[in-house]
Scaffold this motif. Structure first.
Motif, PDB file in Angstrom:
ATOM      1  N   LEU A 246      13.432   6.984 -10.834  1.00  0.00           N
ATOM      2  CA  LEU A 246      14.177   5.776 -10.682  1.00  0.00           C
ATOM      3  C   LEU A 246      13.791   5.140  -9.260  1.00  0.00           C
ATOM      4  CD1 LEU A 246      16.010   3.564 -11.909  1.00  0.00           C
ATOM      5  CD2 LEU A 246      17.739   4.688 -11.124  1.00  0.00           C
ATOM      6  N   SER A 247      13.837   6.007  -8.124  1.00  0.00           N
ATOM      7  CA  SER A 247      13.612   5.416  -6.832  1.00  0.00           C
ATOM      8  C   SER A 247      12.362   5.108  -6.687  1.00  0.00           C
ATOM      9  CB  SER A 247      14.192   6.687  -5.959  1.00  0.00           C
ATOM     10  OG  SER A 247      15.330   7.089  -5.914  1.00  0.00           O
ATOM     11  N   ALA A 248      11.360   5.728  -7.182  1.00  0.00           N
ATOM     12  CA  ALA A 248       9.673   5.376  -7.199  1.00  0.00           C
ATOM     13  C   ALA A 248       9.481   4.134  -7.967  1.00  0.00           C
ATOM     14  CB  ALA A 248       8.964   6.346  -7.435  1.00  0.00           C
ATOM     15  N   GLY A 249      10.453   4.172  -8.977  1.00  0.00           N
ATOM     16  CA  GLY A 249      10.135   2.799  -9.847  1.00  0.00           C
ATOM     17  C   GLY A 249      10.828   1.541  -9.135  1.00  0.00           C
ATOM     18  N   LEU A 250      11.883   1.471  -8.463  1.00  0.00           N
ATOM     19  CA  LEU A 250      12.340   0.691  -7.405  1.00  0.00           C
ATOM     20  C   LEU A 250      11.559   0.293  -6.410  1.00  0.00           C
ATOM     21  CD1 LEU A 250      16.218   1.797  -7.377  1.00  0.00           C
ATOM     22  CD2 LEU A 250      15.007  -0.349  -8.599  1.00  0.00           C
ATOM     23  N   VAL A 251      10.920   1.303  -5.826  1.00  0.00           N
ATOM     24  CA  VAL A 251      10.110   1.127  -4.527  1.00  0.00           C
ATOM     25  C   VAL A 251       8.790   0.238  -4.903  1.00  0.00           C
ATOM     26  CG1 VAL A 251       8.456   2.175  -2.812  1.00  0.00           C
ATOM     27  CG2 VAL A 251      11.005   2.555  -3.182  1.00  0.00           C
ATOM     28  N   TRP A 252       8.165   0.677  -6.249  1.00  0.00           N
ATOM     29  CA  TRP A 252       6.935   0.266  -6.724  1.00  0.00           C
ATOM     30  C   TRP A 252       7.274  -1.262  -7.063  1.00  0.00           C
ATOM     31  CZ3 TRP A 252       5.133  -0.626 -11.757  1.00  0.00           C
ATOM     32  CH2 TRP A 252       3.891  -0.828 -11.792  1.00  0.00           C
ATOM     33  N   TRP A 253       8.287  -1.533  -7.902  1.00  0.00           N
ATOM     34  CA  TRP A 253       8.510  -2.886  -8.390  1.00  0.00           C
ATOM     35  C   TRP A 253       8.796  -3.842  -7.105  1.00  0.00           C
ATOM     36  CZ3 TRP A 253       6.437  -4.758 -12.528  1.00  0.00           C
ATOM     37  CH2 TRP A 253       6.518  -3.919 -13.635  1.00  0.00           C
ATOM     38  N   TRP A 254       9.157  -3.383  -6.154  1.00  0.00           N
ATOM     39  CA  TRP A 254       9.968  -4.317  -5.055  1.00  0.00           C
ATOM     40  C   TRP A 254       8.925  -5.334  -4.729  1.00  0.00           C
ATOM     41  CZ3 TRP A 254      14.574  -4.048  -2.369  1.00  0.00           C
ATOM     42  CH2 TRP A 254      14.878  -4.708  -1.286  1.00  0.00           C
ATOM     43  N   PRO A 255       7.855  -4.965  -4.149  1.00  0.00           N
ATOM     44  CA  PRO A 255       6.824  -6.111  -3.772  1.00  0.00           C
ATOM     45  C   PRO A 255       6.372  -6.891  -4.888  1.00  0.00           C
ATOM     46  CG  PRO A 255       5.878  -3.737  -3.728  1.00  0.00           C
ATOM     47  CD  PRO A 255       7.075  -3.760  -3.932  1.00  0.00           C
ATOM     48  N   ALA A 256       6.198  -6.505  -6.131  1.00  0.00           N
ATOM     49  CA  ALA A 256       5.930  -7.156  -7.357  1.00  0.00           C
ATOM     50  C   ALA A 256       6.727  -8.299  -7.713  1.00  0.00           C
ATOM     51  CB  ALA A 256       5.329  -6.318  -8.294  1.00  0.00           C
TER      52      ALA A 256
ATOM     53  N   PRO B 142       0.975  -1.159  -0.149  1.00  0.00           N
ATOM     54  CA  PRO B 142      -0.206   0.014   0.088  1.00  0.00           C
ATOM     55  C   PRO B 142       0.583   1.282  -0.016  1.00  0.00           C
ATOM     56  CG  PRO B 142      -0.841  -1.695   1.563  1.00  0.00           C
ATOM     57  CD  PRO B 142       0.406  -2.039   1.115  1.00  0.00           C
ATOM     58  N   VAL B 143       1.981   1.108   0.769  1.00  0.00           N
ATOM     59  CA  VAL B 143       2.923   2.563   0.706  1.00  0.00           C
ATOM     60  C   VAL B 143       3.488   2.512  -0.613  1.00  0.00           C
ATOM     61  CG1 VAL B 143       4.886   3.580   2.040  1.00  0.00           C
ATOM     62  CG2 VAL B 143       3.342   2.247   3.157  1.00  0.00           C
ATOM     63  N   ALA B 144       3.968   1.547  -1.143  1.00  0.00           N
ATOM     64  CA  ALA B 144       4.783   1.551  -2.460  1.00  0.00           C
ATOM     65  C   ALA B 144       3.883   1.957  -3.587  1.00  0.00           C
ATOM     66  CB  ALA B 144       5.215   0.272  -3.030  1.00  0.00           C
ATOM     67  N   LEU B 145       2.683   1.585  -3.339  1.00  0.00           N
ATOM     68  CA  LEU B 145       1.636   1.997  -4.540  1.00  0.00           C
ATOM     69  C   LEU B 145       1.482   3.511  -4.273  1.00  0.00           C
ATOM     70  CD1 LEU B 145      -0.286   1.530  -6.719  1.00  0.00           C
ATOM     71  CD2 LEU B 145      -2.245   1.112  -5.065  1.00  0.00           C
ATOM     72  N   LEU B 146       1.323   4.122  -2.995  1.00  0.00           N
ATOM     73  CA  LEU B 146       1.303   5.526  -2.820  1.00  0.00           C
ATOM     74  C   LEU B 146       2.376   6.280  -3.177  1.00  0.00           C
ATOM     75  CD1 LEU B 146      -0.361   7.907  -1.316  1.00  0.00           C
ATOM     76  CD2 LEU B 146       0.729   7.244   0.745  1.00  0.00           C
ATOM     77  N   VAL B 147       3.530   5.630  -2.663  1.00  0.00           N
ATOM     78  CA  VAL B 147       4.983   6.551  -3.297  1.00  0.00           C
ATOM     79  C   VAL B 147       4.817   6.695  -4.828  1.00  0.00           C
ATOM     80  CG1 VAL B 147       7.285   6.196  -3.445  1.00  0.00           C
ATOM     81  CG2 VAL B 147       6.189   5.804  -1.082  1.00  0.00           C
TER      82      VAL B 147
END
Length: 292
Positions: A163-173, A126-131
């Protein structure tokens, strides 16, 4: 017009003459060098598949940051700027993240450390999606684009955020370690689908706005006749909507097919185990009947 591109010295007046950006070359070399050095310090062999992914991710960053794409996206064409965002977020980020072996993540983020707790918090889905969506919307707001991309520090900050938001977003997936916030189906399908839908909102504003939204690109000298600021902005919206959407949906389809294959293999293993148990029980029952 001087463009404040982060890896140029004092800004660059556009010309079609090749202008190498030494900063981009140094960043790419640092990415690859640090990856190889981390394996050597740990005494771990380099996995060719993972190294190939890492190099492809660095290559994607390099191509959209070097001349001419980097400079064009910095202050001349919104279309190229959005294309750079798509590559940073949907190409480079998942390639780099999937190239990290588990032992290296454990080495960089030991459980219980402050770094691990911070990463664990921002990579909860949920946090990664928000970020991801805050960065998506925030870095495409006109006041932010016109305010930050006119300086080298601001231009660099936007690229780092993407790039940072992309890494955070892809992490849980992408990551498979449950202890590292990996998510499974069907939550992962909802997670990726929600992101793909929300991405259409800024794309719609770019495509259907009757006026130029960004003064930075509106005041830039035209590079091609007939391709004015409105046409450029509409093309940028199409790139975000169509190209970004197709890339994301392609990845969603690949992940779903992999999950379906894994489920099929698990079902086959379970079915074989049940058959073995039934056969053993039948033999035991037959042996009991045969006893005098």
């Amino acid at each position: 017009m001087n463009v404040a591109w982060w890896c140029s010295g004092t800004g660059q007046v556009w010309t079609w003459r090749y202008t190498p950006f030494i900063g981009v070359w140094l960043v790419a070399a640092a990415f690859i060098g640090s990856y190889v050095a981390a394996h050597r310090r740990a005494g771990q062999p380099l996995d060719r598949t993972l190294l190939r992914r890492w190099c492809l991710g660095v290559l994607a960053l390099f191509v959209v940051s070097e001349w001419p794409i980097g400079q064009l996206g910095a202050g001349y064409l919104a279309t190229v700027g959005v294309a750079r965002y798509v590559v940073y977020t949907f190409v480079a980020a998942p390639l780099l993240l999937s190239a990290l072996p588990t032992w290296l993540i454990d080495r960089w983020l030991p459980f219980g450390s402050r770094r691990e707790r911070a990463v664990s918090f921002v990579t909860r889905w949920p946090v990664a999606l928000l970020v991801f969506n805050v960065v998506l919307f925030g870095t495409h707001v006109p006041v932010v684009v016109d305010g930050l991309k006119t300086t080298q520090l601001g231009s660099f900050s936007i690229d780092v955020l993407h790039l940072s938001a992309g890494l955070v977003w892809w992490w849980p997936a992408i990551r498979r370690e449950r202890a590292r916030n990996a998510i499974q189906e069907p939550i992962r399908a909802f997670y990726l689908f929600a992101s793909s839908v929300l991405m259409f909102v800024p794309a719609a504003f770019l495509t259907f706005s009757p006026l130029p939204l960004y003064g930075l690109y509106e005041l830039a000298p035209p590079l091609w006749l007939g391709f004015d600021a409105i046409a450029d902005q509409q093309a940028a919206g199409i790139v975000m909507n169509v190209v970004g959407g197709f890339v994301l949906w392609g990845i969603i389809a690949a992940l779903f097919l992999r999950w379906a294959r894994d489920q099929h293999e698990d079902d086959e293993v379970t079915r074989r185990a049940e058959n073995v148990v039934r056969l053993a029980q039948a033999r035991a029952s037959s042996a009991d009947r045969d006893e005098p």
